[in-house]
Write a protein that holds these residues in place. Structure first.
Motif, mmCIF file in Angstrom:
data_model
loop_
_atom_site.group_PDB
_atom_site.id
_atom_site.type_symbol
_atom_site.label_atom_id
_atom_site.label_comp_id
_atom_site.label_asym_id
_atom_site.label_seq_id
_atom_site.Cartn_x
_atom_site.Cartn_y
_atom_site.Cartn_z
ATOM 1 N N THR A 257 -46.866 -21.501 -76.861
ATOM 2 C CA THR A 257 -47.931 -21.356 -75.834
ATOM 3 C C THR A 257 -47.463 -21.821 -74.359
ATOM 4 O O THR A 257 -47.414 -22.923 -74.328
ATOM 5 C CB THR A 257 -49.236 -21.522 -76.403
ATOM 6 N N GLN B 143 -48.975 -21.893 -70.793
ATOM 7 C CA GLN B 143 -50.510 -21.720 -70.179
ATOM 8 C C GLN B 143 -50.369 -22.601 -68.700
ATOM 9 O O GLN B 143 -50.075 -23.723 -68.573
ATOM 10 C CB GLN B 143 -51.505 -22.509 -70.972
ATOM 11 N N THR C 199 -43.118 -11.689 -78.316
ATOM 12 C CA THR C 199 -44.566 -12.307 -77.475
ATOM 13 C C THR C 199 -45.625 -11.489 -78.261
ATOM 14 O O THR C 199 -45.761 -10.213 -78.223
ATOM 15 C CB THR C 199 -44.424 -11.652 -76.073
ATOM 16 N N THR D 194 -51.950 -17.239 -69.705
ATOM 17 C CA THR D 194 -51.232 -17.774 -71.034
ATOM 18 C C THR D 194 -50.134 -16.704 -71.707
ATOM 19 O O THR D 194 -50.663 -15.353 -71.838
ATOM 20 C CB THR D 194 -52.241 -18.413 -71.753
ATOM 21 N N THR D 195 -49.251 -16.796 -72.410
ATOM 22 C CA THR D 195 -48.567 -16.279 -73.432
ATOM 23 C C THR D 195 -48.326 -16.976 -74.514
ATOM 24 O O THR D 195 -48.303 -18.019 -74.550
ATOM 25 C CB THR D 195 -47.243 -15.713 -72.685
ATOM 26 N N THR D 196 -48.222 -16.264 -75.647
ATOM 27 C CA THR D 196 -47.918 -16.597 -76.970
ATOM 28 C C THR D 196 -46.709 -16.067 -77.381
ATOM 29 O O THR D 196 -46.764 -14.776 -77.559
ATOM 30 C CB THR D 196 -48.949 -16.757 -77.937
#
Length: 216
Positions: A30, A32, A68, A89-91
């Motif tokens: 993650t 952020q 993603t 944010t990205t995961t």
């Protein structure tokens, strides 16, 4: 002419369990970032994500698929509920094909700024031969159970009606989330054995039970 009576049936659930070392793992990353301006937060997120992508590409030999899972941008509330900034944010989920490289990769990723890592999540891949082994063992278990039931009733198995795959599962063990500031230390992970199960429902026909069994 009276129709022939239907043969008695025995329905059983065959099960099998095996433990094997994992041959794959998942790493959930993650990214952020926080900023007072939404546009700036998204710009910083893009930069951090590019750094992550470059690092994963440098370890491509140890990886399977990289995807993603989620992207989010939302206001950040401060004291009193007032909006004082934005969060972006990205995961990303990386599948590790070389479990021996899991520790090195996890620490390298965790050393990046604004990144948290969860994993490795150990698993047994679908291609692992243990899955076929437990399915075969589950059928053998079903035959043994059905034969025991038929014998207890004074009969014997005479045929197969249906085999139904109930499914199976491969166990997973997760490592807690962590982040590594500054220089990344060496981290050697010992993958735990994973439990793989197989289940099958099988229906057999059997000979007519011995009437003496019910007279006892």
């Amino acid at each position: 002419m009276q129709p022939a009576p239907e043969s008695p049936r025995v329905v059983v659930l065959g099960e099998a369990v095996a433990e094997v070392l994992p041959d794959a793992a998942d790493l959930v990353v993650t990214v952020q970032v926080h900023d007072r301006r939404r546009e700036r937060a998204l710009e910083r997120l893009t930069g951090r994500q590019l750094e992550l992508t470059a690092l994963l590409e440098a370890h491509r030999a140890a990886l399977g698929t990289v995807s993603t899972d989620a992207v989010a941008a939302f206001p950040e509330a401060g004291e009193g509920g007032r909006i004082n900034g934005s969060v972006a944010t990205t995961t990303t989920r990386a599948r590790i094909a070389d479990v021996g490289a899991a520790g090195e990769l996890a620490v390298a990723v965790a050393a990046l700024s604004d990144v948290s890592v969860h994993g490795p999540h150990w698993r047994v891949s679908r291609e692992h031969p243990v899955h076929q082994q437990v399915r075969t063992a589950a059928v053998q278990d079903a035959i043994g159970r059905a034969r025991a039931y038929a014998t207890a009733l004074g009969g014997r198995l005479t045929g197969l009606v249906e085999v139904r795959d109930v499914g199976g599962r491969g166990g997973r063990m997760a490592m807690a989330a962590f982040a590594v500031p500054g220089g990344a230390p060496a981290l050697e992970l010992q993958p735990a054995p994973q439990e793989v199960t197989g289940q099958v429902e099988v229906t057999f026909t059997m000979s007519v039970p011995d009437p003496e069994v019910f007279a006892r």
